[in-house]
Design a protein around this motif. Sequence first.
Motif, PDB file in Angstrom:
ATOM      1  N   ILE A  14       4.331  -9.391 -34.963  1.00 52.37           N
ATOM      2  CA  ILE A  14       3.693  -9.552 -33.649  1.00 52.37           C
ATOM      3  C   ILE A  14       4.131 -10.864 -33.015  1.00 52.37           C
ATOM      4  O   ILE A  14       4.399 -10.945 -31.814  1.00 52.37           O
ATOM      5  N   MET A  15       4.238 -11.906 -33.855  1.00 54.59           N
ATOM      6  CA  MET A  15       4.672 -13.203 -33.330  1.00 54.59           C
ATOM      7  C   MET A  15       6.093 -13.107 -32.790  1.00 54.59           C
ATOM      8  O   MET A  15       6.395 -13.634 -31.719  1.00 54.59           O
ATOM      9  N   ARG A 333      -0.070 -14.121 -28.992  1.00 54.59           N
ATOM     10  CA  ARG A 333      -0.324 -13.398 -30.241  1.00 54.59           C
ATOM     11  C   ARG A 333      -1.819 -13.311 -30.528  1.00 54.59           C
ATOM     12  O   ARG A 333      -2.343 -12.261 -30.853  1.00 54.59           O
ATOM     13  N   TYR A 334      -2.524 -14.418 -30.339  1.00 54.50           N
ATOM     14  CA  TYR A 334      -3.955 -14.474 -30.649  1.00 54.50           C
ATOM     15  C   TYR A 334      -4.736 -13.466 -29.788  1.00 54.50           C
ATOM     16  O   TYR A 334      -5.538 -12.678 -30.293  1.00 54.50           O
ATOM     17  N   VAL A 335      -4.473 -13.495 -28.491  1.00 55.80           N
ATOM     18  CA  VAL A 335      -5.205 -12.594 -27.591  1.00 55.80           C
ATOM     19  C   VAL A 335      -4.803 -11.146 -27.863  1.00 55.80           C
ATOM     20  O   VAL A 335      -5.656 -10.249 -27.938  1.00 55.80           O
ATOM     21  N   SER A 364       4.022  -5.254 -22.643  1.00 54.11           N
ATOM     22  CA  SER A 364       2.955  -5.831 -23.458  1.00 54.11           C
ATOM     23  C   SER A 364       3.379  -5.896 -24.923  1.00 54.11           C
ATOM     24  O   SER A 364       4.311  -5.206 -25.340  1.00 54.11           O
ATOM     25  N   VAL A 365       2.655  -6.712 -25.691  1.00 49.98           N
ATOM     26  CA  VAL A 365       2.901  -6.767 -27.133  1.00 49.98           C
ATOM     27  C   VAL A 365       1.872  -5.900 -27.861  1.00 49.98           C
ATOM     28  O   VAL A 365       1.898  -5.741 -29.078  1.00 49.98           O
ATOM     29  N   ALA A 369       1.034  -4.507 -32.022  1.00 47.45           N
ATOM     30  CA  ALA A 369      -0.177  -4.927 -32.741  1.00 47.45           C
ATOM     31  C   ALA A 369      -1.083  -3.728 -33.038  1.00 47.45           C
ATOM     32  O   ALA A 369      -2.225  -3.902 -33.465  1.00 47.45           O
ATOM     33  N   GLY A 370      -0.600  -2.529 -32.750  1.00 58.47           N
ATOM     34  CA  GLY A 370      -1.358  -1.329 -33.091  1.00 58.47           C
ATOM     35  C   GLY A 370      -2.299  -0.857 -32.012  1.00 58.47           C
ATOM     36  O   GLY A 370      -3.169  -0.020 -32.242  1.00 58.47           O
ATOM     37  N   GLY A 371      -2.145  -1.370 -30.770  1.00 58.08           N
ATOM     38  CA  GLY A 371      -3.006  -0.922 -29.663  1.00 58.08           C
ATOM     39  C   GLY A 371      -2.264  -0.018 -28.713  1.00 58.08           C
ATOM     40  O   GLY A 371      -2.730   0.236 -27.642  1.00 58.08           O
TER      41      GLY A 371
END
Length: 371
Positions: A14-15, A333-335, A364-365, A369-371
């Motif tokens: 993700i990073m 990454r955090y959000v 988007s990332v 991240a699985g979303g």
Amino acid sequence: MSVGTESTAVDVRIMTRAELALRGVSLDAPVRRPDGAGPSDDGHFVIGHGPADGAGAALPRNPDSPYSVRDGRVWLGEEDGTLTDTGLTLTPVLRPKFYDLTTADGVSYERIARLHGKDVLATTVVQTCIRYAESDRCRFCTIEESLRADATIAAKTPAQLAEVAEAAVRLDGIQQMVMTTGTTTGPDRGARVLVRSVRAVLAAVPGLPIQVQCEPPGDLAWIRALHDAGATAIGIHVESLDDEVRRRWMPGKSTVPMAEYEAAWDEAVRVFGPNRVSTYLLVGLGENPDELIAGAGSLIERGVYPFVVPFRPMSGTLAARDGIPAPGAELLRYVTEGVAAKLRAAGMTGADQGAGCAACGACSVLRSAGG
Ligand code: SF4
């Protein structure tokens, strides 16, 4: 492999995806979307972990990026000159065939709609906005810059959109269409032209999933009209849930109170169904990240998909002129991870939107991240 190792591997992935979204890649890509509405002016790629799997990715092309592409793989250049294989593959999306066609009245198809991601046809039906005076304009927006650069036309007719959509599906395998609009005068705020456009495109390409994007219409009956015209999904984009951030970044648009957004989202979920409604949330406008994640959670509970995207200072924006930087990759990454965890818990995926930016995911990332 232990759970800890697995989650570390996921974090690294993700990073890396967040870094790529912000720092881009050094490569000459043949497809690049010029200025327009929304947060992206990127090259379009397919990103994956091998030739068989791949999702669309809109990434800045940046000759100074530490990430480069060699033999279809993404490498990270270290300061000492060594290259590390990130494990990611990246393939530029090629120029689509429909770009070479011209309407009977002499307008290049490329100036009517463009390829986004790997298989999305995107158009800005009305390329002007009542909020584009400098005092009112959203500071991340360039909707009228592509008009000034003569890369598009101010208003696309329903007949033009139908003609281009038919060709893009036939020649280039387009899977879905996104129709956005600048805000128009009148209480529909742009919904009226979207209704006509959706009807015309679906008459030419029955069954094509279409997402419409507009401000909350003053009369909520327009939401039903958009659905009845055949739209699959709707984006009603607030960009930030923080009123102070909204006033600072969107002086014109923030005059539409949050209560109007909430009423429009609720009506849209009632009409289109849950997870057929989405909104953009930009990371990097100065909001509190935990409040952003919590706000995204409330949207998810309403049935609205929060499409989390990094703010980037595109050329031509007021933000770029004022030297506002993009957020750091760690914040993104955090959000993204925080929102993706809430999406997973709710069983909500971007793909289930059926059409639109969340279904495409390239900007988007979240998908990584699985979303
Ligand atoms: S996420 Fe939306 S703006 Fe980004 S490439 Fe896909 S359709 Fe275009």
